[in-house]
Design a protein around this motif. Sequence first.
Motif, PDB file in Angstrom:
ATOM      1  N   VAL A  22       0.812  -1.220   0.000  1.00 54.78           N
ATOM      2  CA  VAL A  22       0.000   0.000   0.000  1.00 54.78           C
ATOM      3  C   VAL A  22       0.849   1.276   0.000  1.00 54.78           C
ATOM      4  N   ASN A  23       2.175   1.123   0.176  1.00 54.37           N
ATOM      5  CA  ASN A  23       3.040   2.301   0.195  1.00 54.37           C
ATOM      6  C   ASN A  23       4.374   1.972  -0.476  1.00 54.37           C
ATOM      7  N   ALA A  24       4.339   1.877  -1.804  1.00 50.29           N
ATOM      8  CA  ALA A  24       5.536   1.504  -2.559  1.00 50.29           C
ATOM      9  C   ALA A  24       6.650   2.531  -2.406  1.00 50.29           C
ATOM     10  N   ALA A  25       6.293   3.770  -2.071  1.00 52.60           N
ATOM     11  CA  ALA A  25       7.318   4.807  -1.898  1.00 52.60           C
ATOM     12  C   ALA A  25       8.177   4.538  -0.668  1.00 52.60           C
ATOM     13  N   ALA A  26       7.659   3.741   0.262  1.00 52.74           N
ATOM     14  CA  ALA A  26       8.377   3.479   1.514  1.00 52.74           C
ATOM     15  C   ALA A  26       9.250   2.227   1.426  1.00 52.74           C
ATOM     16  N   GLY A  27       8.945   1.332   0.503  1.00 48.62           N
ATOM     17  CA  GLY A  27       9.737   0.114   0.400  1.00 48.62           C
ATOM     18  C   GLY A  27       9.039  -0.945  -0.426  1.00 48.62           C
ATOM     19  N   THR A  28       9.728  -2.045  -0.643  1.00 37.94           N
ATOM     20  CA  THR A  28       9.192  -3.148  -1.434  1.00 37.94           C
ATOM     21  C   THR A  28       9.380  -4.467  -0.689  1.00 37.94           C
ATOM     22  N   PHE A  29       8.636  -5.482  -1.123  1.00 39.77           N
ATOM     23  CA  PHE A  29       8.799  -6.805  -0.528  1.00 39.77           C
ATOM     24  C   PHE A  29       8.234  -7.855  -1.472  1.00 39.77           C
ATOM     25  N   HIS A  45      10.715 -11.327   1.969  1.00 40.47           N
ATOM     26  CA  HIS A  45      11.924 -10.505   1.882  1.00 40.47           C
ATOM     27  C   HIS A  45      11.498  -9.049   1.746  1.00 40.47           C
ATOM     28  N   VAL A  46      11.949  -8.197   2.667  1.00 44.15           N
ATOM     29  CA  VAL A  46      11.526  -6.794   2.694  1.00 44.15           C
ATOM     30  C   VAL A  46      12.725  -5.876   2.453  1.00 44.15           C
ATOM     31  N   THR A  47      12.535  -4.852   1.614  1.00 42.60           N
ATOM     32  CA  THR A  47      13.571  -3.850   1.372  1.00 42.60           C
ATOM     33  C   THR A  47      12.987  -2.464   1.625  1.00 42.60           C
ATOM     34  N   PRO A  48      13.161  -1.924   2.852  1.00 40.04           N
ATOM     35  CA  PRO A  48      12.680  -0.558   3.104  1.00 40.04           C
ATOM     36  C   PRO A  48      13.528   0.446   2.337  1.00 40.04           C
ATOM     37  N   ASN A  49      12.903   1.521   1.864  1.00 40.73           N
ATOM     38  CA  ASN A  49      13.648   2.599   1.232  1.00 40.73           C
ATOM     39  C   ASN A  49      14.331   3.444   2.297  1.00 40.73           C
ATOM     40  N   ASP A  50      15.284   4.281   1.868  1.00 40.91           N
ATOM     41  CA  ASP A  50      15.971   5.165   2.815  1.00 40.91           C
ATOM     42  C   ASP A  50      14.954   5.963   3.621  1.00 40.91           C
ATOM     43  N   GLY A  51      15.155   6.002   4.920  1.00 41.66           N
ATOM     44  CA  GLY A  51      14.277   6.792   5.776  1.00 41.66           C
ATOM     45  C   GLY A  51      13.099   6.024   6.328  1.00 41.66           C
ATOM     46  N   TYR A  52      12.982   4.748   5.964  1.00 44.85           N
ATOM     47  CA  TYR A  52      11.841   3.955   6.428  1.00 44.85           C
ATOM     48  C   TYR A  52      12.306   2.660   7.079  1.00 44.85           C
ATOM     49  N   THR A  53      11.452   2.134   7.928  1.00 42.14           N
ATOM     50  CA  THR A  53      11.712   0.858   8.571  1.00 42.14           C
ATOM     51  C   THR A  53      10.409   0.056   8.576  1.00 42.14           C
ATOM     52  N   VAL A  54      10.496  -1.216   8.882  1.00 41.04           N
ATOM     53  CA  VAL A  54       9.300  -2.064   8.904  1.00 41.04           C
ATOM     54  C   VAL A  54       8.524  -1.820  10.195  1.00 41.04           C
ATOM     55  N   LYS A  55       7.266  -1.430  10.048  1.00 35.24           N
ATOM     56  CA  LYS A  55       6.395  -1.250  11.213  1.00 35.24           C
ATOM     57  C   LYS A  55       5.816  -2.593  11.639  1.00 35.24           C
ATOM     58  N   ASP A  56       5.199  -3.288  10.703  1.00 34.49           N
ATOM     59  CA  ASP A  56       4.693  -4.626  10.992  1.00 34.49           C
ATOM     60  C   ASP A  56       4.429  -5.388   9.695  1.00 34.49           C
ATOM     61  N   VAL A  57       4.277  -6.686   9.857  1.00 39.07           N
ATOM     62  CA  VAL A  57       3.972  -7.582   8.736  1.00 39.07           C
ATOM     63  C   VAL A  57       2.642  -8.254   9.056  1.00 39.07           C
ATOM     64  N   VAL A  58       1.740  -8.277   8.071  1.00 38.00           N
ATOM     65  CA  VAL A  58       0.421  -8.876   8.281  1.00 38.00           C
ATOM     66  C   VAL A  58       0.207  -9.969   7.235  1.00 38.00           C
ATOM     67  N   VAL A  59      -0.012 -11.186   7.718  1.00 37.48           N
ATOM     68  CA  VAL A  59      -0.266 -12.334   6.836  1.00 37.48           C
ATOM     69  C   VAL A  59      -1.683 -12.819   7.119  1.00 37.48           C
ATOM     70  N   THR A  91      -2.624 -13.478   1.742  1.00 33.81           N
ATOM     71  CA  THR A  91      -2.239 -12.112   1.374  1.00 33.81           C
ATOM     72  C   THR A  91      -1.224 -11.596   2.385  1.00 33.81           C
ATOM     73  N   VAL A  92      -0.125 -11.071   1.867  1.00 36.45           N
ATOM     74  CA  VAL A  92       0.929 -10.524   2.730  1.00 36.45           C
ATOM     75  C   VAL A  92       0.956  -9.007   2.561  1.00 36.45           C
ATOM     76  N   THR A  93       0.901  -8.278   3.674  1.00 38.96           N
ATOM     77  CA  THR A  93       1.017  -6.820   3.667  1.00 38.96           C
ATOM     78  C   THR A  93       2.138  -6.423   4.620  1.00 38.96           C
ATOM     79  N   VAL A  94       3.031  -5.562   4.148  1.00 40.83           N
ATOM     80  CA  VAL A  94       4.083  -5.028   5.008  1.00 40.83           C
ATOM     81  C   VAL A  94       3.830  -3.534   5.171  1.00 40.83           C
ATOM     82  N   ASN A  95       3.704  -3.090   6.407  1.00 42.41           N
ATOM     83  CA  ASN A  95       3.503  -1.671   6.695  1.00 42.41           C
ATOM     84  C   ASN A  95       4.838  -1.048   7.104  1.00 42.41           C
ATOM     85  N   PHE A  96       5.161   0.054   6.468  1.00 37.77           N
ATOM     86  CA  PHE A  96       6.404   0.767   6.765  1.00 37.77           C
ATOM     87  C   PHE A  96       6.099   2.018   7.581  1.00 37.77           C
ATOM     88  N   GLU A  97       7.103   2.509   8.289  1.00 40.86           N
ATOM     89  CA  GLU A  97       6.962   3.790   8.966  1.00 40.86           C
ATOM     90  C   GLU A  97       8.250   4.581   8.802  1.00 40.86           C
TER      91      GLU A  97
END
Length: 207
Positions: A22-29, A45-59, A91-97
Amino acid sequence: GSDVTLAATFDPKTYTITSSNVNAAAGTFYADPRFGDSGDSIIIHVTPNDGYTVKDVVVTYTGTDGKQVTMPYTDIGSNQYRFTMPAANVTVTVNFEGISKKIYLDSGITNGTIKVKDAAGNVILSNDPAGAVTEADIQVGTALTVEVTPAQGFRLKANSLKIGTTVILPNASGVYQFTMPWTQADRIGLGAIFEEGTPTTSNTGRT
């Protein structure tokens, strides 16, 4: 024909894994593998973009009763997460912050007032003597507005309003806005220069 259908019922059931970003600007997975059978081990496999970290993973998957079921997962380090495949499509969702960085107001600003506000109108930074706030922790990616109020007989010098080395220009409505940037350093400064002269509409940003 019916023989093929009958034979297929004896094959292991294969379920799909859909990645919902839901937020490709923050990272990919992505999930590996992207499909599996019940009991299979799946790695996200998660790759946060610069300035972001993984908030949570929802499966999640839809249970036999039609309700959403949230799966447990294991953080195996290096931004990788493992879960066990259920007997259903997943469905896998990764939320970044955004990582918080410190923003500060240049102490050398004179002959004018600078106020930085968030989307809700809260004052984040201000050099107004009545309520000065010289620094604050702000999440990368946060949208901020700058209110510029020159003192009598002064105006904001063109291209002098900066976040770090980046000039903040007014939008079509004359409002100065910027997004809290990612920076290698832990803090970034906001500066402005007021010069003598008559203010113009493009030099004043108001919310």
